[in-house]
Design a protein around this motif. Structure first.
Motif, PDB file in Angstrom:
ATOM      1  N   THR A 156      61.646  55.478  96.307  1.00  0.00           N
ATOM      2  CA  THR A 156      62.871  55.766  95.656  1.00  0.00           C
ATOM      3  C   THR A 156      63.287  57.070  95.674  1.00  0.00           C
ATOM      4  O   THR A 156      64.445  57.530  95.788  1.00  0.00           O
ATOM      5  CB  THR A 156      62.401  55.290  94.188  1.00  0.00           C
ATOM      6  OG1 THR A 156      62.471  54.038  94.052  1.00  0.00           O
ATOM      7  CG2 THR A 156      63.740  55.743  93.127  1.00  0.00           C
TER       8      THR A 156
ATOM      9  N   GLN B 208      67.107  58.814  97.083  1.00  0.00           N
ATOM     10  CA  GLN B 208      67.997  59.498  96.113  1.00  0.00           C
ATOM     11  C   GLN B 208      68.315  60.730  96.853  1.00  0.00           C
ATOM     12  O   GLN B 208      69.334  61.329  96.987  1.00  0.00           O
ATOM     13  CB  GLN B 208      67.237  59.831  94.793  1.00  0.00           C
ATOM     14  CG  GLN B 208      66.859  58.814  93.836  1.00  0.00           C
ATOM     15  CD  GLN B 208      66.265  58.862  92.774  1.00  0.00           C
ATOM     16  OE1 GLN B 208      65.325  59.796  92.827  1.00  0.00           O
ATOM     17  NE2 GLN B 208      66.461  58.212  91.718  1.00  0.00           N
TER      18      GLN B 208
ATOM     19  N   TYR C 248      74.131  57.099  94.728  1.00  0.00           N
ATOM     20  CA  TYR C 248      72.998  56.270  94.629  1.00  0.00           C
ATOM     21  C   TYR C 248      73.054  55.144  93.805  1.00  0.00           C
ATOM     22  O   TYR C 248      73.689  55.183  92.539  1.00  0.00           O
ATOM     23  CB  TYR C 248      71.840  57.084  94.211  1.00  0.00           C
ATOM     24  CG  TYR C 248      70.704  56.424  94.124  1.00  0.00           C
ATOM     25  CD1 TYR C 248      69.945  56.052  92.883  1.00  0.00           C
ATOM     26  CD2 TYR C 248      69.624  56.294  95.110  1.00  0.00           C
ATOM     27  CE1 TYR C 248      68.976  55.590  92.795  1.00  0.00           C
ATOM     28  CE2 TYR C 248      68.472  55.627  94.960  1.00  0.00           C
ATOM     29  CZ  TYR C 248      67.952  55.135  93.759  1.00  0.00           C
ATOM     30  OH  TYR C 248      66.964  54.531  93.633  1.00  0.00           O
ATOM     31  N   ASP C 249      72.549  54.014  94.039  1.00  0.00           N
ATOM     32  CA  ASP C 249      72.546  52.482  93.465  1.00  0.00           C
ATOM     33  C   ASP C 249      71.322  51.888  93.601  1.00  0.00           C
ATOM     34  O   ASP C 249      70.650  52.235  94.777  1.00  0.00           O
ATOM     35  CB  ASP C 249      73.870  52.167  93.188  1.00  0.00           C
ATOM     36  CG  ASP C 249      74.303  51.496  94.757  1.00  0.00           C
ATOM     37  OD1 ASP C 249      73.305  51.218  95.323  1.00  0.00           O
ATOM     38  OD2 ASP C 249      75.445  51.406  95.076  1.00  0.00           O
ATOM     39  N   ASP C 250      71.199  50.558  92.991  1.00  0.00           N
ATOM     40  CA  ASP C 250      70.334  50.014  92.967  1.00  0.00           C
ATOM     41  C   ASP C 250      70.194  49.199  94.239  1.00  0.00           C
ATOM     42  O   ASP C 250      69.189  48.927  94.970  1.00  0.00           O
ATOM     43  CB  ASP C 250      69.930  48.821  91.969  1.00  0.00           C
ATOM     44  CG  ASP C 250      68.643  48.324  91.701  1.00  0.00           C
ATOM     45  OD1 ASP C 250      68.423  47.023  91.949  1.00  0.00           O
ATOM     46  OD2 ASP C 250      67.683  49.008  91.596  1.00  0.00           O
TER      47      ASP C 250
ATOM     48  N   ARG D 221      68.650  51.519  96.836  1.00  0.00           N
ATOM     49  CA  ARG D 221      67.196  51.659  96.614  1.00  0.00           C
ATOM     50  C   ARG D 221      66.555  50.509  97.166  1.00  0.00           C
ATOM     51  O   ARG D 221      65.481  50.698  98.057  1.00  0.00           O
ATOM     52  CB  ARG D 221      66.942  51.833  94.897  1.00  0.00           C
ATOM     53  CG  ARG D 221      65.596  51.913  94.611  1.00  0.00           C
ATOM     54  CD  ARG D 221      65.162  51.774  93.345  1.00  0.00           C
ATOM     55  NE  ARG D 221      65.589  50.475  92.886  1.00  0.00           N
ATOM     56  CZ  ARG D 221      64.701  49.526  93.137  1.00  0.00           C
ATOM     57  NH1 ARG D 221      63.447  49.471  93.647  1.00  0.00           N
ATOM     58  NH2 ARG D 221      65.084  48.133  92.513  1.00  0.00           N
ATOM     59  N   ARG D 222      66.912  49.519  97.091  1.00  0.00           N
ATOM     60  CA  ARG D 222      66.299  48.324  97.676  1.00  0.00           C
ATOM     61  C   ARG D 222      66.320  48.005  98.904  1.00  0.00           C
ATOM     62  O   ARG D 222      65.285  47.593  99.819  1.00  0.00           O
ATOM     63  CB  ARG D 222      66.762  46.873  97.026  1.00  0.00           C
ATOM     64  CG  ARG D 222      66.459  46.572  95.508  1.00  0.00           C
ATOM     65  CD  ARG D 222      67.338  45.160  94.975  1.00  0.00           C
ATOM     66  NE  ARG D 222      66.900  45.334  93.619  1.00  0.00           N
ATOM     67  CZ  ARG D 222      67.704  44.514  92.747  1.00  0.00           C
ATOM     68  NH1 ARG D 222      68.787  43.701  93.236  1.00  0.00           N
ATOM     69  NH2 ARG D 222      67.458  44.600  91.359  1.00  0.00           N
TER      70      ARG D 222
ATOM     71  N   SER E 282      60.812  52.584  89.729  1.00  0.00           N
ATOM     72  CA  SER E 282      61.151  50.838  89.687  1.00  0.00           C
ATOM     73  C   SER E 282      60.429  50.335  88.710  1.00  0.00           C
ATOM     74  O   SER E 282      61.120  49.378  88.020  1.00  0.00           O
ATOM     75  CB  SER E 282      60.872  50.234  91.046  1.00  0.00           C
ATOM     76  OG  SER E 282      61.720  50.894  92.029  1.00  0.00           O
TER      77      SER E 282
ATOM     78  N   SER F  16      61.989  51.068  85.240  1.00  0.00           N
ATOM     79  CA  SER F  16      63.111  50.551  85.215  1.00  0.00           C
ATOM     80  C   SER F  16      63.107  48.862  84.761  1.00  0.00           C
ATOM     81  O   SER F  16      63.877  48.391  84.025  1.00  0.00           O
ATOM     82  CB  SER F  16      64.165  50.678  86.480  1.00  0.00           C
ATOM     83  OG  SER F  16      63.996  52.162  86.460  1.00  0.00           O
ATOM     84  N   GLU F  17      61.963  48.294  85.521  1.00  0.00           N
ATOM     85  CA  GLU F  17      61.742  46.783  85.220  1.00  0.00           C
ATOM     86  C   GLU F  17      61.205  46.455  83.935  1.00  0.00           C
ATOM     87  O   GLU F  17      61.714  45.546  83.234  1.00  0.00           O
ATOM     88  CB  GLU F  17      60.973  46.304  86.179  1.00  0.00           C
ATOM     89  CG  GLU F  17      60.759  44.890  86.252  1.00  0.00           C
ATOM     90  CD  GLU F  17      59.808  44.431  87.229  1.00  0.00           C
ATOM     91  OE1 GLU F  17      59.150  43.223  87.269  1.00  0.00           O
ATOM     92  OE2 GLU F  17      59.677  45.256  88.357  1.00  0.00           O
TER      93      GLU F  17
ATOM     94  N   SER G  94      64.249  46.838  81.485  1.00  0.00           N
ATOM     95  CA  SER G  94      65.475  46.379  81.915  1.00  0.00           C
ATOM     96  C   SER G  94      66.086  45.510  80.796  1.00  0.00           C
ATOM     97  O   SER G  94      67.441  45.421  80.886  1.00  0.00           O
ATOM     98  CB  SER G  94      65.080  45.268  83.118  1.00  0.00           C
ATOM     99  OG  SER G  94      64.350  44.359  83.041  1.00  0.00           O
TER     100      SER G  94
END
Length: 389
Positions: free
Chosen positions: A21, A25, A35-37, A40-41, A100, A103-104, A107
Motif C-alpha cells: 500500500t 501511494q 491514489y485510490d482503492d 491499491r488492489r 488494508s 480499512s476493512e 468499512s
C-alpha cells in the motif's frame, strides 16, 4: 499509465522493503496521480506476481541445513577459499498490509463530517514526544534507577497531562503535536534494524497500548475543545513504520468517532503547518534511515543552514511572521530563541523515563511534556513545561 504505476511501485517495494500500500501511494505521489482503492488492489496483485525472489545462494545454504530462510537473520559461510558474512534481507520480512486490514475492519462505519476550525484570537498547543511504548526501563529491577515503564504508568502520565492541559486551557482550539518515537521499536529493534532494544511488550501488545493511549487523550479532551488537530510524526529512528501503523489506526478511529478532531500523519522527515502568523516546523530530529547523528540539542551553523534552506524552499517567511522549529529525539527541554534571527529552535522533553542505556551512560534525566498558549497574530507565546516526579 497503469503499467507505469505498477512498475514504479514494484521498484519502490523491492528497494525500500515497505508495504504494498505504501509503495502504491509513493508511486502515485511521484507520478502526481490520485491514489485510490483500484490502484491499491492492482499494485498489490502486480507485486505479488512479480516481487523479487529470494537470493538462490541464501536459499541453498538454508535448505542444506533444513532451516526456513525467513528465520535466518544472517549467514557466515566458510570454505577453503573464502569466509563470507551475508545479511539476509528476507529475514522475517513478511509484509502485512495494515492499512488494508484497518480499512476493512471499519468499512461498515461511516466517517463523521468534520467541522471547521472556529475563529479565535488564541490557540493552545500540546507537545509530547519520545513516548517509547514497549521500552523496558526497569530491567527486572536491576537498572540503575529502576523506573517502570508499562501500560499502567503510561496511562497515569496521560491522565496527568490531560488534567494539566485542562487546567491551563485558554482557547477553544487545541493543537497536539506528537514528535516521534511514539513506539520503541519493532521486533525488539529500531526502525533501522541491527540495534537490539530491551523491551517488555510484544509487537501486538505495544500496538494495543499505543492505540488506546492516543484514543484516551482525544477522548478526554474532545469535550472541552471545539476543535483539536493531532499532528503525528511517523518518520523517526525508533518507531518508523510501526508508528505509521498505530497512527493510521488512530486516524481511522477518530474519523469515525469525532467530528471535531482532525488527524494528520506526517511521513516526511520534516513537515510544517501554519496557524495565524505562526509557523511550526515539526520533526523528530532523526529520520528512519539517512541522518546518522540527527539534529543536535544545541543549534550549530550546519543545522541552522539546513533549517533555513527548508524555510526558503517552502517560502515560509512570506506566509508567517514567527517560526518555531520543534524537535524531539534529544530527550531534553531546551528553548533557543536567540541564535537564529529566522526561527526559534526548540527541543522538547521525552514523555517516557530514561532507557537503561541512558541511565547507565548518562544520568536519570527528566521526562515530561510542554503546553503553549499562543496568540494568533502576535509573538506572545506562554510556554509551560511539566516534568514528572
Amino acid at each position: 499509465m497503469r503499467k507505469q504505476i505498477y512498475e514504479l511501485a514494484l521498484k519502490i517495494f523491492n528497494e525500500q522493503l515497505i508495504s504494498k500500500t505504501k509503495a502504491a501511494q509513493k508511486a502515485c505521489e511521484i507520478l502526481k496521480i490520485n491514489y485510490d482503492d483500484v490502484i491499491r488492489r492492482g499494485v498489490s496483485e502486480f507485486i505479488s506476481n512479480n516481487k523479487k525472489e529470494i537470493d538462490p545462494g541464501i536459499l541453498e545454504a538454508s535448505e542444506s541445513v533444513e532451516v526456513d530462510y525467513e528465520n535466518v537473520p544472517h549467514l557466515w559461510l566458510k570454505t577453503k577459499n573464502a569466509s563470507l558474512f551475508v545479511k539476509n534481507p528476507f529475514h522475517n520480512n513478511k509484509t502485512i498490509d495494515f492499512e488494508s486490514v484497518i480499512s476493512e475492519c471499519i468499512s461498515s462505519y461511516q466517517e463523521v463530517p468534520k467541522i471547521g476550525i472556529p475563529k479565535c484570537d488564541t490557540f493552545d498547543r500540546l507537545i509530547w514526544t519520545d513516548v517509547h511504548i514497549g521500552m523496558d526501563s526497569y530491567g527486572h529491577g536491576i537498572s540503575l534507577y529502576s523506573m517502570e515503564w508499562n501500560e499502567s504508568t503510561l496511562v497515569s502520565r496521560i491522565d496527568v497531562m490531560v488534567n494539566f492541559v485542562l487546567d491551563n486551557k485558554t482557547s477553544d482550539i487545541l493543537i497536539i503535536d506528537e514528535l516521534g518515537d511514539f513506539m520503541d521499536g519493532w521486533n525488539g529493534e529500531t526502525t533501522r534494524g541491527g540495534h537490539k532494544l530491551p523491551q517488555n511488550m510484544s509487537n501486538q501488545e505495544a500496538f494495543d497500548v499505543g492505540l488506546k493511549a492516543k484514543i484516551r487523550v482525544v477522548d478526554a479532551l474532545s469535550h472541552h475543545y471545539k476543535h483539536i488537530t493531532c499532528n503525528n510524526i511517523c518518520n523517526d529512528n525508533h518507531a518508523g513504520s510501526f508508528a505509521y501503523v498505530v497512527n493510521s489506526a488512530f486516524k481511522s478511529v477518530v474519523d469515525c468517532k469525532f467530528n471535531n478532531v482532525l488527524v494528520n500523519n506526517y511521513n516526511k522527515f520534516i513537515s510544517h503547518y501554519i496557524m495565524g502568523d505562526h509557523c511550526f516546523i515539526i520533526t523528530h530530529g532523526k529520520d528512519d534511515k539517512n541522518l546518522k547523528f540527527g539534529f543536535k540539542p544545541m543549534l550549530d551553523p550546519r543545522t541552522s543552514e539546513k533549517i533555513s534552506q527548508y524555510i526558503r524552499h517552502n517560502d515560509l517567511l512570506s506566509q508567517s511572521k514567527y517560526i518555531e522549529f520543534s524537535k524531539g529525539d534529544s530527550h531534553q527541554c531546551l528553548f533557543d530563541m536567540c541564535t537564529s534571527d529566522e526561527f526559534d529552535y526548540f527541543n522538547f522533553p521525552a514523555f517516557s523515563p530514561s532507557s537503561q542505556w541512558v541511565q547507565t551512560n548518562f544520568k536519570k534525566g527528566r521526562s515530561g511534556f510542554v503546553m503553549q498558549n499562543v496568540e494568533m497574530h502576535s509573538d506572545r507565546k506562554n510556554i509551560k513545561p511539566f516534568f514528572f516526579n
